[in-house]
Design an enzyme around this catalytic site. Structure first.
Site, PDB file in Angstrom:
ATOM      1  N   ASP A 223      -2.608  -6.939   0.975  1.00 44.06           N
ATOM      2  CA  ASP A 223      -1.329  -7.562   0.624  1.00 44.06           C
ATOM      3  C   ASP A 223      -0.789  -8.551   1.651  1.00 44.06           C
ATOM      4  O   ASP A 223       0.202  -9.248   1.386  1.00 44.06           O
ATOM      5  CB  ASP A 223      -0.273  -6.481   0.344  1.00 44.06           C
ATOM      6  CG  ASP A 223      -0.132  -5.473   1.501  1.00 44.06           C
ATOM      7  OD1 ASP A 223      -0.243  -5.881   2.672  1.00 44.06           O
ATOM      8  OD2 ASP A 223       0.075  -4.280   1.226  1.00 44.06           O
TER       9      ASP A 223
ATOM     10  N   HIS B  75     -10.883  -5.097   3.459  1.00 39.10           N
ATOM     11  CA  HIS B  75     -11.181  -5.201   2.023  1.00 39.10           C
ATOM     12  C   HIS B  75     -10.811  -6.547   1.409  1.00 39.10           C
ATOM     13  O   HIS B  75     -10.677  -6.648   0.203  1.00 39.10           O
ATOM     14  CB  HIS B  75     -10.462  -4.070   1.263  1.00 39.10           C
ATOM     15  CG  HIS B  75     -10.982  -2.707   1.618  1.00 39.10           C
ATOM     16  ND1 HIS B  75     -10.357  -1.540   1.249  1.00 39.10           N
ATOM     17  CD2 HIS B  75     -12.087  -2.335   2.308  1.00 39.10           C
ATOM     18  CE1 HIS B  75     -11.054  -0.502   1.709  1.00 39.10           C
ATOM     19  NE2 HIS B  75     -12.096  -0.963   2.356  1.00 39.10           N
TER      20      HIS B  75
ATOM     21  N   CYS C 276     -15.410 -18.705  -4.816  1.00 35.83           N
ATOM     22  CA  CYS C 276     -16.137 -19.255  -5.963  1.00 35.83           C
ATOM     23  C   CYS C 276     -17.294 -18.338  -6.340  1.00 35.83           C
ATOM     24  O   CYS C 276     -17.995 -17.809  -5.475  1.00 35.83           O
ATOM     25  CB  CYS C 276     -16.648 -20.653  -5.604  1.00 35.83           C
ATOM     26  SG  CYS C 276     -17.485 -21.424  -6.992  1.00 35.83           S
TER      27      CYS C 276
ATOM     28  N   GLY D 244      -0.873   6.117   6.505  1.00 34.19           N
ATOM     29  CA  GLY D 244      -0.786   5.902   5.059  1.00 34.19           C
ATOM     30  C   GLY D 244      -2.111   5.668   4.359  1.00 34.19           C
ATOM     31  O   GLY D 244      -2.208   4.802   3.499  1.00 34.19           O
TER      32      GLY D 244
ATOM     33  N   SER E  80      -5.472   7.833   2.427  1.00 35.99           N
ATOM     34  CA  SER E  80      -5.980   9.126   1.984  1.00 35.99           C
ATOM     35  C   SER E  80      -7.286   9.462   2.690  1.00 35.99           C
ATOM     36  O   SER E  80      -7.808  10.565   2.530  1.00 35.99           O
ATOM     37  CB  SER E  80      -6.168   9.129   0.461  1.00 35.99           C
ATOM     38  OG  SER E  80      -6.943   8.030   0.070  1.00 35.99           O
TER      39      SER E  80
ATOM     40  N   ASN F  25       1.549  10.274   7.590  1.00 39.33           N
ATOM     41  CA  ASN F  25       1.289  10.335   6.149  1.00 39.33           C
ATOM     42  C   ASN F  25       2.372  11.165   5.472  1.00 39.33           C
ATOM     43  O   ASN F  25       2.920  12.079   6.079  1.00 39.33           O
ATOM     44  CB  ASN F  25      -0.091  10.971   5.893  1.00 39.33           C
ATOM     45  CG  ASN F  25      -0.612  10.674   4.510  1.00 39.33           C
ATOM     46  OD1 ASN F  25      -0.026  11.076   3.504  1.00 39.33           O
ATOM     47  ND2 ASN F  25      -1.707   9.951   4.436  1.00 39.33           N
TER      48      ASN F  25
ATOM     49  N   CYS G 204       6.244   6.725   6.548  1.00 42.03           N
ATOM     50  CA  CYS G 204       5.923   6.079   7.830  1.00 42.03           C
ATOM     51  C   CYS G 204       6.950   5.015   8.204  1.00 42.03           C
ATOM     52  O   CYS G 204       7.048   4.640   9.381  1.00 42.03           O
ATOM     53  CB  CYS G 204       4.506   5.533   7.835  1.00 42.03           C
ATOM     54  SG  CYS G 204       4.163   4.329   6.564  1.00 42.03           S
TER      55      CYS G 204
END
Ligand code: APR
Length: 289
Positions: free
Chosen positions: A126, A141, A149, A233, A235, A259, A277
């Site tokens: 984000d 990620h 492209c 934060g 898992s 967490n 958090c």
């Protein structure tokens, strides 16, 4: 103070000594750390209004988010996957960094002034760490504001903050706001590469895909050299990020987890701070906001 784990007795002892909400104890360790690694996941952005992946917030329309974040889903239905990413881009671009992001950015600035190293490895896409002012951020990620492209001869990687990314998505994608029987989206209306005009895809590492080699190398270097690791934060179930904290523990260095969950993801973590958090992290870092 923190010696490598050598025996089962050491492990049992460490479990018995695990500190829950021990802000004073954590502060001592934090103050002594010269090279801090921070691993973040969706939970760090939850208080900014960005849905997490697993649990109640992990659905878009009737689809599990995880089922849309795959190369197979994109090959089968690029319009559906792009619409899902348009929705996620819209949320990310219109959300604001929360107190957890801000505390990390301010603490990094403090570390820089003091000649200490501070690195964030995030699984989030984000961009909120950077928008809060964090500088040393490794995005494991990918990023929602980047597109790549799909043409193997081009593969141009571009930044794109347009919202919507193309006209066909205007007023679409928000499952809470839309009706049924929406018109089908034609592939020709999907986002195109600036250079070769072929279809672009979100620059996101999808399930089943490899992480970028250089990004992974940079993350490994941080994990292998840090003397304190904060796990915030996440898992801790998605690899390779899930192995970072255990690796830090294996090296005999302390790990602190922040967490919502009452219980730590790993019993061997040295500190665990249950709760939001956005509240626990500024307090633990000694940052006033
Ligand atoms: N404060 C602290 N922790 C929180 C908060 C909060 N306000 N809100 C949620 N959490 C915790 C949850 O308890 C959970 O452990 O954040 C974690 C979020 O877990 P996931 O949704 O599984 O997100 P994450 O660990 O980042 O997922 C990893 O999986 O789907 C893929 O690529 C995607 O990057 C993602 C990866």
């Amino acid at each position: 103070m923190f010696t490598p784990k050598q025996s089962i007795f050491h492990s049992i002892n460490k479990m018995a000594n695990r500190k829950i909400s021990d802000f004073a104890g954590f502060k001592k360790v934090l103050d002594g750390a010269k090279n801090i690694a921070v691993l973040t996941g969706a939970g760090v952005s939850a208080e900014s209004g960005i849905p997490v992946f697993r649990g109640a917030g992990g659905f878009w329309r009737t689809h599990r988010s995880q089922d849309l974040a795959t190369p197979q889903a994109f090959a089968a239905n690029p319009a559906l996957v792009w619409e899902f990413y348009h929705y996620r881009r819209n949320i990310a671009f219109t959300s604001l960094p929360n107190n957890a992001h801000k505390a990390l950015a301010l603490y990094e600035a403090q570390c820089l002034r003091e000649g200490r190293r501070f690195s964030i490895i995030t699984q989030n896409v984000d961009g909120l760490h950077q928008r809060a002012g964090s500088i040393n951020v490794i995005e494991l990620h990918g990023a929602l504001h980047k597109v790549k492209c799909t043409n193997p001869k081009c593969r141009f990687l571009d930044e794109n903050y347009d919202n919507p990314i193309c006209e066909v998505f205007r007023n679409r994608g928000d499952p809470a706001a839309e009706g049924y029987n929406l018109p089908v989206i034609d592939k020709k209306d999907l986002p195109k590469c600036k250079k070769c005009q072929k279809l672009v895809r979100p620059y996101i590492v999808w399930f089943g895909e490899n992480l970028d080699f250089k990004v992974m190398q940079a993350a490994r270097e941080v994990v292998e050299t840090c003397d304190l690791c904060l796990v915030i934060g996440t898992s801790s179930v998605v690899y390779p990020a899930a192995m970072f904290a255990p690796r830090v523990l294996e090296r005999g260095m302390p790990v602190a987890e922040f967490n919502l969950n009452e219980e730590p993801a790993d019993e061997m973590f040295d500190f665990h701070f249950p709760g939001k958090c956005g509240t626990t992290l500024p307090k633990a870092l000694g940052i006033e906001l």
